[in-house]
Design an enzyme around this catalytic site. Structure first.
Site, PDB file in Angstrom:
ATOM      1  CG  HIS A   1      -8.854   3.232 -34.324  1.00 23.89           C
ATOM      2  ND1 HIS A   1      -9.887   2.446 -34.779  1.00 23.89           N
ATOM      3  CD2 HIS A   1      -7.967   2.365 -33.770  1.00 23.89           C
ATOM      4  CE1 HIS A   1      -9.648   1.185 -34.514  1.00 23.89           C
ATOM      5  NE2 HIS A   1      -8.484   1.100 -33.896  1.00 23.89           N
TER       6      HIS A   1
ATOM      7  CG  ASP B   1     -12.504   3.469 -36.803  1.00 22.53           C
ATOM      8  OD1 ASP B   1     -11.546   4.240 -37.003  1.00 22.53           O
ATOM      9  OD2 ASP B   1     -12.436   2.504 -36.025  1.00 22.53           O
TER      10      ASP B   1
ATOM     11  CB  SER C   1      -7.646  -1.797 -35.216  1.00 22.39           C
ATOM     12  OG  SER C   1      -8.205  -1.893 -33.933  1.00 22.39           O
TER      13      SER C   1
END
Length: 374
Positions: free
Chosen positions: A109, A139, A218
């Site tokens: 993402h 992911d 992230s």
């Protein structure tokens, strides 16, 4: 009174007056407010040695910092009037050096929807990155940069199968664009699952931590107290969008399965049964029937599931006829499509698994050899 006596009396009187004056001056000084000290005259108090845990944390960060990268992405946009194409910033995230070939691991993402990505190293050097491959269902994404000299060291690889709730963890990343930030905490829970933001099956086997994870973290590494990679920070649970003490990381065991395949072929090949199922449809069927498991919507002809005799939902003139419902794999219950896919992920193509399958009120066990998914 003799002159001598008078002289002595005068001297005594003078001494008494002098003593009283000195006492009054001393009393006046005591009663006066303390004058502010000159800041320049303050002495620095010696701190002493750092505590053992502080030294260990500092050493961990200094060793791992060079292996963590700052990722910024941009997107090509076409002007509606001039038809000119230009690049606009899209977002930022984190990543880390995987190997000496310049591979960088991050979250999918972080780079999703971007047309280009720039990787900045801890020493300030910037490199244009190319996309090697990605696995949206995990992911995970793999980038590559060309570093000829002074290549940063890869993050040491740890294990996630033996993690314990309560052990210390350390997250390094770039929250809100604040580069190379260290946060610490503990493992709060293991084997968590989160719904996918892309509408697909949930992401399973996640590590939950109370280390502060914020947007921008992230893709950064989650480390154990030895500085080994045990997970990739991937999500937070927070109504405000900021850290609320609940963060999640993809375990390194998943990374070790996915990344080598991305390096080899640019995509992840999941072990598969040859059936079609849908998470949202599955949830609706579970709500209607009150029965858990994975409802088989259809079976691909010639697949392992077809050879094992599994059937999907069929439409007849009399209405819809339910097919098979998978309730367990090798004796382990499955209550969702995400759980089934996660358990298949723990196997390899060619492995034979034993499925517990229900059709109507009858249940049976069937062996199925896993094939390479498409």
């Amino acid at each position: 009174m003799s002159p001598k006596t008078a002289k002595l009396g005068f001297i005594g009187h003078c001494l008494l007056v002098t003593a009283c004056a000195a006492a009054l001056i001393l009393l006046w000084r005591v009663l006066q407010p303390m004058a502010p000290a000159d800041p320049a005259s303050r002495l620095v108090t010696a701190r002493g040695d750092l505590a053992g845990d502080e030294k260990a944390t500092i050493a961990l960060f200094e060793k791992a910092r060079g292996s963590v990268v700052y990722i910024s992405t941009s997107q090509l946009v076409e002007d509606a009037w001039s038809r000119n194409v230009f690049s606009v910033p899209r977002g930022t995230g984190s990543g880390f050096i995987w190997d000496g070939a310049g591979h960088v691991v991050t979250n999918f993402h972080v780079i999703q929807g971007a047309s280009e990505a720039t990787v900045q190293l801890a020493d300030g050097r910037k490199f244009r990155a190319s996309l090697v491959g990605a696995s949206p269902s995990h992911d995970l994404a793999l980038l590559k940069i060309g570093v000829a000299l002074r290549r940063p060291a890869p993050v040491p690889i740890g294990t996630s199968e033996d993690l314990k709730v309560g052990q210390k963890v350390f997250a390094i990343g770039n929250p809100f664009g604040l580069d190379w930030t260290l946060t610490t905490g503990i493992i709060s829970a293991l084997d968590r699952s989160l719904p996918s933001e892309r509408g697909g099956p949930s992401i399973e086997h996640l590590i939950q931590t109370d280390a502060a994870i914020n947007p921008g973290n992230s893709g950064g590494p989650l480390l154990d107290s030895s500085g080994r990679l045990i997970g990739i920070n991937t999500a937070i649970f927070s109504p405000s969008g900021a850290s609320a003490g609940i963060g999640f990381a993809v375990p390194v065991a998943t990374v070790m399965r996915v990344v080598p395949q991305l390096i080899k072929s640019g995509r992840y090949v999941r072990p598969a049964l040859g059936i079609e199922a849908d998470e949202q449809v599955n949830e609706r069927l579970q709500a209607i029937t009150g029965l858990e498991g994975v409802y088989v919507l259809s079976v691909r002809p010639g697949s392992p599931a077809a050879r094992a005799g599994l059937v999907g939902i069929t439409a007849t003139p009399g209405g819809i006829v339910p097919g098979d419902r998978i309730t367990a794999i090798d004796g382990e219950d499955v209550d969702s499509l995400g759980a089934l896919l996660a358990k298949l992920d723990d196997r390899k193509v060619g492995n034979v698994v034993k499925l517990t399958v229900s059709r109507g009120e009858a249940a049976r066990e069937v062996p199925v050899e896993l094939e390479a998914g498409t």
